[in-house]
Design a protein around this motif. Structure first.
Motif, short mmCIF file in Angstrom:
data_model
loop_
_atom_site.label_atom_id
_atom_site.label_comp_id
_atom_site.label_asym_id
_atom_site.label_seq_id
_atom_site.Cartn_x
_atom_site.Cartn_y
_atom_site.Cartn_z
N THR A 11 0.80 -1.23 0.00
CA THR A 11 0.00 0.00 0.00
C THR A 11 0.83 1.28 0.00
O THR A 11 0.29 2.36 -0.18
CB THR A 11 -0.92 0.02 1.25
OG1 THR A 11 -0.10 -0.30 2.39
CG2 THR A 11 -2.04 -0.99 1.13
N VAL A 14 6.22 2.75 -2.74
CA VAL A 14 6.86 1.80 -3.67
C VAL A 14 5.88 0.71 -4.08
O VAL A 14 5.80 0.32 -5.25
CB VAL A 14 8.14 1.19 -3.03
CG1 VAL A 14 8.76 0.16 -3.94
CG2 VAL A 14 9.14 2.29 -2.71
N SER A 36 0.33 -3.51 6.67
CA SER A 36 0.35 -3.58 8.15
C SER A 36 -1.02 -4.03 8.65
O SER A 36 -1.99 -4.07 7.90
CB SER A 36 0.69 -2.21 8.73
OG SER A 36 -0.45 -1.38 8.67
N SER A 39 -4.21 -2.21 7.76
CA SER A 39 -4.83 -2.39 6.43
C SER A 39 -5.43 -3.77 6.23
O SER A 39 -6.25 -3.97 5.32
CB SER A 39 -3.77 -2.17 5.33
OG SER A 39 -3.16 -0.93 5.48
N LEU A 84 8.57 -3.21 2.21
CA LEU A 84 8.30 -2.98 3.63
C LEU A 84 9.36 -2.02 4.20
O LEU A 84 10.49 -1.98 3.69
CB LEU A 84 8.42 -4.31 4.39
CG LEU A 84 7.37 -5.37 4.09
CD1 LEU A 84 7.81 -6.71 4.66
CD2 LEU A 84 6.01 -4.96 4.64
N1 NAP Z 1 10.36 5.57 -1.74
C1 NAP Z 1 11.49 5.32 -2.40
O1 NAP Z 1 11.89 6.06 -3.33
C2 NAP Z 1 12.33 4.12 -2.05
C3 NAP Z 1 13.42 3.85 -2.86
C4 NAP Z 1 14.21 2.74 -2.60
C5 NAP Z 1 13.89 1.93 -1.52
N2 NAP Z 1 12.83 2.22 -0.72
C6 NAP Z 1 12.56 1.31 0.38
O2 NAP Z 1 11.34 0.59 0.08
C7 NAP Z 1 10.62 0.31 1.26
C8 NAP Z 1 9.22 0.89 1.14
O3 NAP Z 1 9.30 2.30 1.02
P1 NAP Z 1 7.99 3.20 0.83
O4 NAP Z 1 8.52 4.53 0.47
O5 NAP Z 1 7.02 2.53 -0.08
O6 NAP Z 1 7.37 3.19 2.35
P2 NAP Z 1 5.87 3.53 2.79
O7 NAP Z 1 5.22 4.43 1.82
O8 NAP Z 1 5.98 3.96 4.21
O9 NAP Z 1 5.12 2.08 2.74
C9 NAP Z 1 5.40 1.05 3.66
C10 NAP Z 1 4.57 -0.20 3.39
O10 NAP Z 1 4.87 -1.18 4.40
C11 NAP Z 1 3.67 -1.50 5.13
N3 NAP Z 1 3.99 -1.70 6.55
C12 NAP Z 1 4.41 -0.77 7.44
N4 NAP Z 1 4.60 -1.36 8.67
C13 NAP Z 1 4.27 -2.66 8.53
C14 NAP Z 1 4.24 -3.78 9.41
N5 NAP Z 1 4.58 -3.66 10.71
N6 NAP Z 1 3.85 -4.99 8.92
C15 NAP Z 1 3.49 -5.11 7.63
N7 NAP Z 1 3.49 -4.10 6.74
C16 NAP Z 1 3.89 -2.88 7.18
C17 NAP Z 1 2.75 -0.31 4.93
O11 NAP Z 1 1.40 -0.73 5.14
P3 NAP Z 1 0.23 0.29 5.68
O12 NAP Z 1 -0.22 1.10 4.50
O13 NAP Z 1 -0.82 -0.64 6.17
O14 NAP Z 1 0.86 1.10 6.76
C18 NAP Z 1 3.06 0.03 3.47
O15 NAP Z 1 2.40 -0.88 2.63
C19 NAP Z 1 11.44 0.93 2.41
O16 NAP Z 1 12.25 -0.06 2.99
C20 NAP Z 1 12.26 2.00 1.72
O17 NAP Z 1 13.45 2.30 2.41
C21 NAP Z 1 12.04 3.29 -0.98
#
Ligand code: NAP
Length: 345
Positions: A11, A14, A36, A39, A84
């Protein structure tokens, strides 16, 4: 026949890009979504704060979001994309691997581990076979494969071209990174509008280590990291998508801007479904690349470079990539395509 895949952390910023890139995909079909416990049990449309201008794909909108555990993934799924937070990834990804799933992950946990492949398919596809070492050591039927951090992916293809053509002794990089790189809850508007933040926790260290592992040599047993010094300084700026980076290099052999541009522009791509036709697009106009104008090249999967200039010991250049596409969702999707191509799925 398509391979059925799951997305854990579906969700977030990414995860949404993964859904976008997989709608449709000739090789993969989305069969399971998790997030999480806030959701769990909702439909994807209810759970995701959808921030992409194209609508949520119809087939996915009504899918139920499951709990993030291997039990929530159907048995006929073999590949799981993970987006995640890294603390959660560290806790749950090994359980998926143990249960037999191959996890293609964006999270930073484990990227530096010596038995975990960290790959950009166009740069170091051969490192994927580190999976065999990992399975021997950990006894997993599944496997854990990582793509690097978004800021690292932006600079490594142009650096790989320079390493191949001239050899690299030293790299110094200063970044201007978009807010989407911090995830949806990462940076508040009060912090970033009319502002810039000259530090991104942990990001400098990731750029310094991951780039050396990616540019290292795999001998079938281990990866010998590139023997070059890398120093990074990371800045958050109020752009939405697209990380722009200023890079200075010292090269072993003398490099001219023309020869460096030729090496970057002709760096070979791959024939995977999501790879761009040309990996590095080189601009002559010193005002390019720019985030708004250049982040979407080749569906957001190409790297843009420009501003090549001679320095005392090498070459200076600027580079740019779409951080949630090339830098994250597209990167783990490409790794999935590489796994399929190499017979791991
Ligand atoms: N954004 C970027 O440009 C980028 C680039 C490279 C790498 N990354 C890496 O990719 C990963 C995701 O980044 P993002 O930007 O997409 O983060 P984000 O927007 O905060 O999304 C996090 C996701 O993980 C879920 N989540 C959070 N806590 C959880 C838990 N305890 N158990 C299960 N699911 C959980 C969230 O679900 P809910 O919606 O239910 O909270 C959501 O689906 C991170 O490790 C980040 O460092 C990001």
């Amino acid at each position: 026949m398509t391979t059925r895949v799951g997305i854990i952390g579906a969700t977030g910023a990414v995860g949404q890009r993964l859904i976008q890139l997989l709608d449709p995909h000739p090789e993969f079909e989305v069969a399971a979504l998790t997030a999480s416990e806030d959701s769990t049990g909702s439909t994807y449309e209810e759970a995701a704060k959808w921030r992409i201008s194209a609508p949520i794909p119809e087939r996915v909108a009504d899918m139920e979001v499951g709990e993030t555990s291997p039990e929530a993934i159907p048995d006929d799924v073999s590949l799981v994309f993970s987006s995640l937070p890294s603390s959660v990834g560290a806790a749950v990804e090994p359980a998926f691997c143990e249960a037999g799933y191959i996890v293609s992950s964006n999270s930073s946990n484990g990227r530096a581990d010596e038995d975990v492949p960290l790959t950009i398919p166009e740069v170091n596809a051969d490192h994927i076979d580190l999976i065999e070492v990992q399975r021997d050591r950990r006894g997993w039927d599944g496997a854990l494969v990582k793509n690097p951090n978004c800021s690292t992916i932006t600079m490594v293809p142009p650096l790989a071209a320079l390493e191949e053509a001239f050899g690299l002794e030293r790299v110094t990089v200063s970044t201007l990174q978009a807010v989407s790189g911090a995830g949806y809850s990462g940076v508040t508007s009060m912090e970033i509008i009319d502002n810039a933040i000259p530090h991104i926790g942990g990001e400098e260290a990731k750029m310094e280590t991951e780039s050396r592992k990616l540019l290292g040599t795999f001998d079938g047993a281990e990866v010998e990291w590139l023997d070059a010094r890398v120093d990074a300084s990371c800045n958050r700026i109020p752009t939405l998508d697209g990380h722009l980076e200023n890079v200075w290099t010292d090269t072993v052999a003398e490099a001219t801007p023309d020869a460096a541009a030729e090496a970057m522009g002709s760096y070979p791509g791959l024939d995977l479904h999501s790879s761009p036709d040309r990996l590095v697009h080189v601009f002559e106009d010193p005002k390019r690349p720019q985030p708004r104008l250049d982040r979407d090249r080749e569906n957001g999967m190409a790297i843009a470079a420009g501003g090549l200039q001679p320095t005392e010991g090498g070459i200076q250049f600027n580079c740019l990539a779409h951080n949630t596409l090339r830098g994250a969702a597209g990167a783990s999707l490409l790794n999935g395509e590489l796994l399929l191509e190499n017979g791991y799925l």
